[in-house]
Design a protein around this motif. Structure first.
Motif, PDB file in Angstrom:
ATOM      1  N   UNK A   1       0.831  -1.206   0.000  1.00  6.52           N
ATOM      2  CA  UNK A   1       0.000   0.000   0.000  1.00  6.52           C
ATOM      3  C   UNK A   1       0.864   1.254   0.000  1.00  6.52           C
ATOM      4  N   UNK A   2       1.893   1.280   0.850  1.00  4.25           N
ATOM      5  CA  UNK A   2       2.783   2.443   0.907  1.00  4.25           C
ATOM      6  C   UNK A   2       3.464   2.655  -0.444  1.00  4.25           C
ATOM      7  N   UNK A   3       3.868   1.563  -1.072  1.00  6.74           N
ATOM      8  CA  UNK A   3       4.531   1.660  -2.375  1.00  6.74           C
ATOM      9  C   UNK A   3       3.588   2.235  -3.432  1.00  6.74           C
ATOM     10  N   UNK A   4       2.377   1.676  -3.546  1.00  6.68           N
ATOM     11  CA  UNK A   4       1.458   2.136  -4.591  1.00  6.68           C
ATOM     12  C   UNK A   4       1.052   3.591  -4.376  1.00  6.68           C
ATOM     13  N   UNK A   5       0.882   3.992  -3.124  1.00  8.59           N
ATOM     14  CA  UNK A   5       0.541   5.391  -2.844  1.00  8.59           C
ATOM     15  C   UNK A   5       1.718   6.312  -3.145  1.00  8.59           C
ATOM     16  N   UNK A   6       2.944   5.830  -2.920  1.00  7.28           N
ATOM     17  CA  UNK A   6       4.128   6.624  -3.262  1.00  7.28           C
ATOM     18  C   UNK A   6       4.257   6.767  -4.774  1.00  7.28           C
ATOM     19  N   UNK A   7       3.954   5.705  -5.517  1.00  8.95           N
ATOM     20  CA  UNK A   7       3.960   5.792  -6.977  1.00  8.95           C
ATOM     21  C   UNK A   7       2.936   6.831  -7.435  1.00  8.95           C
ATOM     22  N   UNK A   8       1.746   6.805  -6.824  1.00  6.08           N
ATOM     23  CA  UNK A   8       0.731   7.803  -7.158  1.00  6.08           C
ATOM     24  C   UNK A   8       1.258   9.213  -6.889  1.00  6.08           C
ATOM     25  N   UNK A   9       1.979   9.380  -5.782  1.00  5.98           N
ATOM     26  CA  UNK A   9       2.516  10.693  -5.431  1.00  5.98           C
ATOM     27  C   UNK A   9       3.513  11.178  -6.479  1.00  5.98           C
ATOM     28  N   UNK A  10       4.368  10.285  -6.950  1.00  4.94           N
ATOM     29  CA  UNK A  10       5.334  10.658  -7.982  1.00  4.94           C
ATOM     30  C   UNK A  10       4.609  11.127  -9.246  1.00  4.94           C
TER      31      UNK A  10
END
Length: 274
Positions: free
Chosen positions: A102-111
């Motif tokens: 979840x943290x990874x996918x949300x970080x990708x969204x942030x990028x």
């Protein structure tokens, strides 16, 4: 299970409660923590392009998931500990895996310039990523285009559509991982040291699947870091959300992060949503 949980109709399937709780906890990491971690990586790598920053996030995810998988598999081989204790540890391993995903996918969204606070939309993103190649097929069966669906769909679908998509994704997840009984999960509990190898290699394979689906969900990375936009829910469940500009990022060359320091770790599981 929490209200609106798409796994509720599968409550009788073994393992569903564990997955439901893990997903629910994983999607509640605060946006401020995700934002702080991405900004921290940019401070450490001031020349990095969005594509290069995504590669760093990929490496972080793979390191976490293969480490947790190997630790549980190795525990099964310890005399006087064995598979019973390892099975208990696997519950924590599942939670850690989902939190990292979840943290990874949300970080990708942030990028990509998208900040998602809504739990339902976060579930969509996480479940589609966890499903691997079945994720885009599930998205398509719910009536959405599987091409770069997250970049467009997360910011356009009303809450009623999100709920429908999550039910489809939850059904696919149960059929793929719970009704068939995960061979990977059982493999980690094989005694005599075999489980550790399956845990490391299996965790890495799952992590690579999440990375691939995050790429498919958001499409090609932008050439430059875009302004951050927050998805704001509509006035009713049938209304489309809107995008709202987020305050400018802090100075990326220094200063504390939301984690309380410039060089502390990234987002972790168990945080509550703001």
């Amino acid at each position: 299970m929490s209200a609106g949980d798409p796994f509720e109709r599968f409550a009788g399937v073994p393992g569903t409660g564990l997955v439901s709780r893990a997903v629910d906890a994983a999607v509640r990491v605060p946006s401020s923590v995700i934002r702080a971690h991405v900004d921290q990586l940019r401070r450490r790598n001031p020349e990095a392009t969005p594509a290069q920053l995504l590669a760093i996030l990929d490496s972080e995810l793979l390191a976490v998931v293969q480490t947790t998988g190997g630790a549980v598999g190795g525990t099964a081989a310890i005399p006087a500990v064995g598979t019973a204790v390892a099975a208990t540890l696997t519950a924590a391993d599942v939670a850690a895996f989902f939190a990292a995903a979840a943290a990874y996918t949300l970080a990708v969204a942030d990028v990509h310039g998208i900040e998602v606070d809504d739990v339902g939309r976060r579930r969509t993103l996480l479940l589609a990523s966890l499903l691997g190649e079945d994720g885009p097929r599930a998205i398509e069966s719910a009536g959405l285009s599987p091409t770069a669906w997250a970049r467009v769909g997360l910011a356009a679908m009303p809450s009623t559509t999100i709920q429908r998509v999550n039910k489809v994704l939850a059904g696919r997840f149960v059929k793929k991982h719970l009704l068939r009984r995960s061979s990977l999960l059982l493999g980690r509990l094989v005694p005599f040291g075999v489980g550790a190898a399956i845990g490391v290699l299996g965790g890495r394979a799952l992590g690579k699947g999440i990375v691939a689906q995050a790429r498919a969900a958001f499409g090609e990375p932008p050439a430059q870091f875009p302004p951050r936009l927050r998805v704001v829910e509509g006035t009713s469940a049938d209304a489309a959300p809107r995008l709202e500009a987020v305050a400018d990022r802090p100075d990326l060359l220094g200063g504390p992060t939301a984690l309380g320091g410039a060089d502390r770790g990234g987002p972790g599981p168990g945080a509550s949503e703001r």
